[in-house]
Design a protein around this motif. Structure first.
Motif, mmCIF file in Angstrom:
data_model
loop_
_atom_site.group_PDB
_atom_site.id
_atom_site.type_symbol
_atom_site.label_atom_id
_atom_site.label_comp_id
_atom_site.label_asym_id
_atom_site.label_seq_id
_atom_site.Cartn_x
_atom_site.Cartn_y
_atom_site.Cartn_z
ATOM 1 N N SER A 98 -5.740 38.801 49.823
ATOM 2 C CA SER A 98 -4.330 39.009 49.488
ATOM 3 C C SER A 98 -4.045 40.485 49.270
ATOM 4 O O SER A 98 -4.895 41.236 48.808
ATOM 5 N N ILE A 99 -2.825 40.863 49.606
ATOM 6 C CA ILE A 99 -2.306 42.190 49.255
ATOM 7 C C ILE A 99 -2.139 42.189 47.735
ATOM 8 O O ILE A 99 -1.764 41.166 47.160
ATOM 9 N N PRO A 100 -2.395 43.299 47.039
ATOM 10 C CA PRO A 100 -2.160 43.309 45.581
ATOM 11 C C PRO A 100 -0.738 42.828 45.263
ATOM 12 O O PRO A 100 0.227 43.233 45.908
ATOM 13 N N HIS A 101 -0.647 41.948 44.284
ATOM 14 C CA HIS A 101 0.627 41.337 43.902
ATOM 15 C C HIS A 101 0.487 40.775 42.494
ATOM 16 O O HIS A 101 -0.587 40.788 41.911
ATOM 17 N N PHE A 102 1.582 40.269 41.968
ATOM 18 C CA PHE A 102 1.521 39.549 40.702
ATOM 19 C C PHE A 102 2.510 38.403 40.730
ATOM 20 O O PHE A 102 3.396 38.348 41.572
ATOM 21 N N HIS A 103 2.285 37.469 39.817
ATOM 22 C CA HIS A 103 3.131 36.286 39.709
ATOM 23 C C HIS A 103 3.825 36.319 38.352
ATOM 24 O O HIS A 103 3.198 36.619 37.349
ATOM 25 N N LYS A 104 5.078 36.000 38.357
ATOM 26 C CA LYS A 104 5.852 36.026 37.121
ATOM 27 C C LYS A 104 5.815 34.708 36.368
ATOM 28 O O LYS A 104 6.073 34.680 35.168
ATOM 29 N N THR A 105 5.481 33.605 37.058
ATOM 30 C CA THR A 105 5.675 32.299 36.432
ATOM 31 C C THR A 105 4.441 31.407 36.362
ATOM 32 O O THR A 105 4.541 30.277 35.890
ATOM 33 N N PHE A 106 3.303 31.859 36.837
ATOM 34 C CA PHE A 106 2.119 30.995 36.795
ATOM 35 C C PHE A 106 0.838 31.814 36.772
ATOM 36 O O PHE A 106 0.828 32.997 37.094
ATOM 37 N N ASP A 107 -0.251 31.149 36.382
ATOM 38 C CA ASP A 107 -1.596 31.719 36.387
ATOM 39 C C ASP A 107 -2.350 31.146 37.581
ATOM 40 O O ASP A 107 -2.050 30.051 38.048
ATOM 41 N N GLU A 108 -3.352 31.903 38.046
ATOM 42 C CA GLU A 108 -4.228 31.424 39.114
ATOM 43 C C GLU A 108 -5.658 31.384 38.597
ATOM 44 O O GLU A 108 -6.095 32.299 37.901
ATOM 45 N N ILE A 109 -6.366 30.340 38.972
ATOM 46 C CA ILE A 109 -7.767 30.212 38.614
ATOM 47 C C ILE A 109 -8.556 30.045 39.904
ATOM 48 O O ILE A 109 -8.219 29.201 40.737
ATOM 49 N N CYS A 110 -9.599 30.853 40.064
ATOM 50 C CA CYS A 110 -10.459 30.795 41.237
ATOM 51 C C CYS A 110 -11.799 30.203 40.815
ATOM 52 O O CYS A 110 -12.409 30.678 39.852
ATOM 53 N N ILE A 111 -12.256 29.189 41.533
ATOM 54 C CA ILE A 111 -13.560 28.571 41.298
ATOM 55 C C ILE A 111 -14.347 28.728 42.593
ATOM 56 O O ILE A 111 -14.007 28.110 43.612
ATOM 57 N N VAL A 112 -15.377 29.560 42.575
ATOM 58 C CA VAL A 112 -16.131 29.860 43.788
ATOM 59 C C VAL A 112 -17.179 28.772 44.028
ATOM 60 O O VAL A 112 -17.975 28.449 43.151
ATOM 61 N N LEU A 113 -17.157 28.217 45.244
ATOM 62 C CA LEU A 113 -18.086 27.156 45.630
ATOM 63 C C LEU A 113 -19.255 27.689 46.450
ATOM 64 O O LEU A 113 -20.361 27.155 46.383
ATOM 65 N N LYS A 114 -18.996 28.733 47.236
ATOM 66 C CA LYS A 114 -20.014 29.287 48.137
ATOM 67 C C LYS A 114 -19.734 30.774 48.324
ATOM 68 O O LYS A 114 -18.572 31.190 48.427
ATOM 69 N N GLY A 115 -20.782 31.583 48.393
ATOM 70 C CA GLY A 115 -20.612 33.015 48.607
ATOM 71 C C GLY A 115 -20.130 33.711 47.344
ATOM 72 O O GLY A 115 -20.318 33.214 46.232
ATOM 73 N N THR A 116 -19.494 34.859 47.552
ATOM 74 C CA THR A 116 -18.983 35.662 46.441
ATOM 75 C C THR A 116 -17.585 36.154 46.768
ATOM 76 O O THR A 116 -17.327 36.608 47.884
ATOM 77 N N VAL A 117 -16.689 36.058 45.808
ATOM 78 C CA VAL A 117 -15.332 36.578 45.945
ATOM 79 C C VAL A 117 -15.205 37.752 44.973
ATOM 80 O O VAL A 117 -15.504 37.616 43.787
ATOM 81 N N THR A 118 -14.790 38.899 45.487
ATOM 82 C CA THR A 118 -14.542 40.061 44.645
ATOM 83 C C THR A 118 -13.071 40.016 44.247
ATOM 84 O O THR A 118 -12.200 39.928 45.112
ATOM 85 N N ILE A 119 -12.821 40.059 42.939
ATOM 86 C CA ILE A 119 -11.451 39.929 42.430
ATOM 87 C C ILE A 119 -11.119 41.153 41.593
ATOM 88 O O ILE A 119 -11.854 41.509 40.675
ATOM 89 N N LYS A 120 -10.003 41.775 41.934
ATOM 90 C CA LYS A 120 -9.516 42.931 41.174
ATOM 91 C C LYS A 120 -8.251 42.514 40.434
ATOM 92 O O LYS A 120 -7.297 42.029 41.039
ATOM 93 N N VAL A 121 -8.250 42.692 39.112
ATOM 94 C CA VAL A 121 -7.068 42.449 38.285
ATOM 95 C C VAL A 121 -6.807 43.747 37.529
ATOM 96 O O VAL A 121 -7.637 44.197 36.744
ATOM 97 N N VAL A 122 -5.673 44.366 37.819
ATOM 98 C CA VAL A 122 -5.303 45.688 37.304
ATOM 99 C C VAL A 122 -6.433 46.657 37.703
ATOM 100 O O VAL A 122 -6.587 46.936 38.883
ATOM 101 N N ASP A 123 -7.229 47.146 36.759
ATOM 102 C CA ASP A 123 -8.312 48.077 37.088
ATOM 103 C C ASP A 123 -9.696 47.461 36.944
ATOM 104 O O ASP A 123 -10.701 48.151 37.078
ATOM 105 N N ALA B 277 -20.920 31.979 43.541
ATOM 106 C CA ALA B 277 -20.834 30.518 43.537
ATOM 107 C C ALA B 277 -21.122 29.966 42.141
ATOM 108 O O ALA B 277 -22.083 30.376 41.491
ATOM 109 N N GLY B 278 -20.249 29.074 41.686
ATOM 110 C CA GLY B 278 -20.355 28.501 40.352
ATOM 111 C C GLY B 278 -19.494 29.217 39.332
ATOM 112 O O GLY B 278 -19.239 28.694 38.247
ATOM 113 N N GLY B 279 -19.001 30.426 39.657
ATOM 114 C CA GLY B 279 -18.179 31.199 38.734
ATOM 115 C C GLY B 279 -16.708 30.828 38.800
ATOM 116 O O GLY B 279 -16.216 30.375 39.826
ATOM 117 N N TRP B 280 -16.061 31.031 37.681
ATOM 118 C CA TRP B 280 -14.623 30.807 37.551
ATOM 119 C C TRP B 280 -13.969 32.137 37.190
ATOM 120 O O TRP B 280 -14.565 32.958 36.494
#
Length: 191
Positions: free
Chosen positions: A84-109, A116-119
């Motif tokens: 995703s392009i950097p963005h924000f949501h005004k009305t909801f939260d997002e939760i990522c649950i990794v099933l396979k591999g690794t997702v790099t997540i940037k929130v602010v800085d 896998a297994g991380g939330w």
């Protein structure tokens, strides 16, 4: 002659009946429709499937199934792809649950490598983006709390039909429609 005074015993009885009624009959005392929901089972790989370029998404739950409380999707992100392009949501939260591999997540800085297994929680109002910096596909579940973002995601996938690549203006317009401002100037330099 009729008395306008109630004795203490009558007052206590009326108060008790009022309190008991509000507890025992909440659907009558609250202005809300009664919602009867049934269990939902979604087998692996089942759901509305779509593409975002080379990446896959399967829509699992939407607001019509959860009384607006939760939406979800399963995403497969190829190595080296920005999710995703950097963005924000005004009305909801997002939760990522990794099933396979690794997702790099940037929130602010702050940057987290979620294996896998991380939330990971991306709270509303916080500019965020994510990508797959690994060398294998990353597969993960996204939860949208409360629901609604799944509709944005469905409309986003429509911009990729027939191998189209959406323009910056199309993405910006979709973000405005769904109260999701994009922050193009905050794209990560390195994925």
């Amino acid at each position: 002659m009729i008395s306008n005074h109630l004795n203490r015993r009558e007052v206590m009885r009326l108060l008790t009946m009022t309190m008991a009624g509000s507890i025992l009959l909440p659907d009558l005392t609250e202005a809300r429709p009664k919602i009867v929901r049934k269990p939902i089972f979604i087998p692996q790989g089942v759901g509305m499937k779509a593409k975002m370029g080379d990446n896959d998404i399967i829509f699992k739950l939407d607001k019509s199934q959860t009384a607006g409380k939760l939406g979800s999707s399963e995403i497969t992100l190829k190595p080296g792809y920005l999710g995703s392009i950097p963005h924000f949501h005004k009305t909801f939260d997002e939760i990522c649950i990794v099933l396979k591999g690794t997702v790099t997540i940037k929130v602010v800085d702050e940057i987290d490598e979620v294996a896998a297994g991380g939330w990971h929680l991306r709270p509303r109002g916080s500019v965020h983006c994510f990508w797959n910096s690994g060398n294998v596909d990353a597969r993960f579940i996204e939860l949208y709390v409360p629901a609604g973002h799944e509709q944005f995601m469905k409309e986003l996938t429509n911009l990729f039909i027939n191998n189209k690549k959406p323009t910056k203006e199309e993405i910006k317009k979709l973000g405005e429609k769904f109260n999701t401002p994009f922050q193009w100037d905050q794209l990560p330099e390195k994925l």
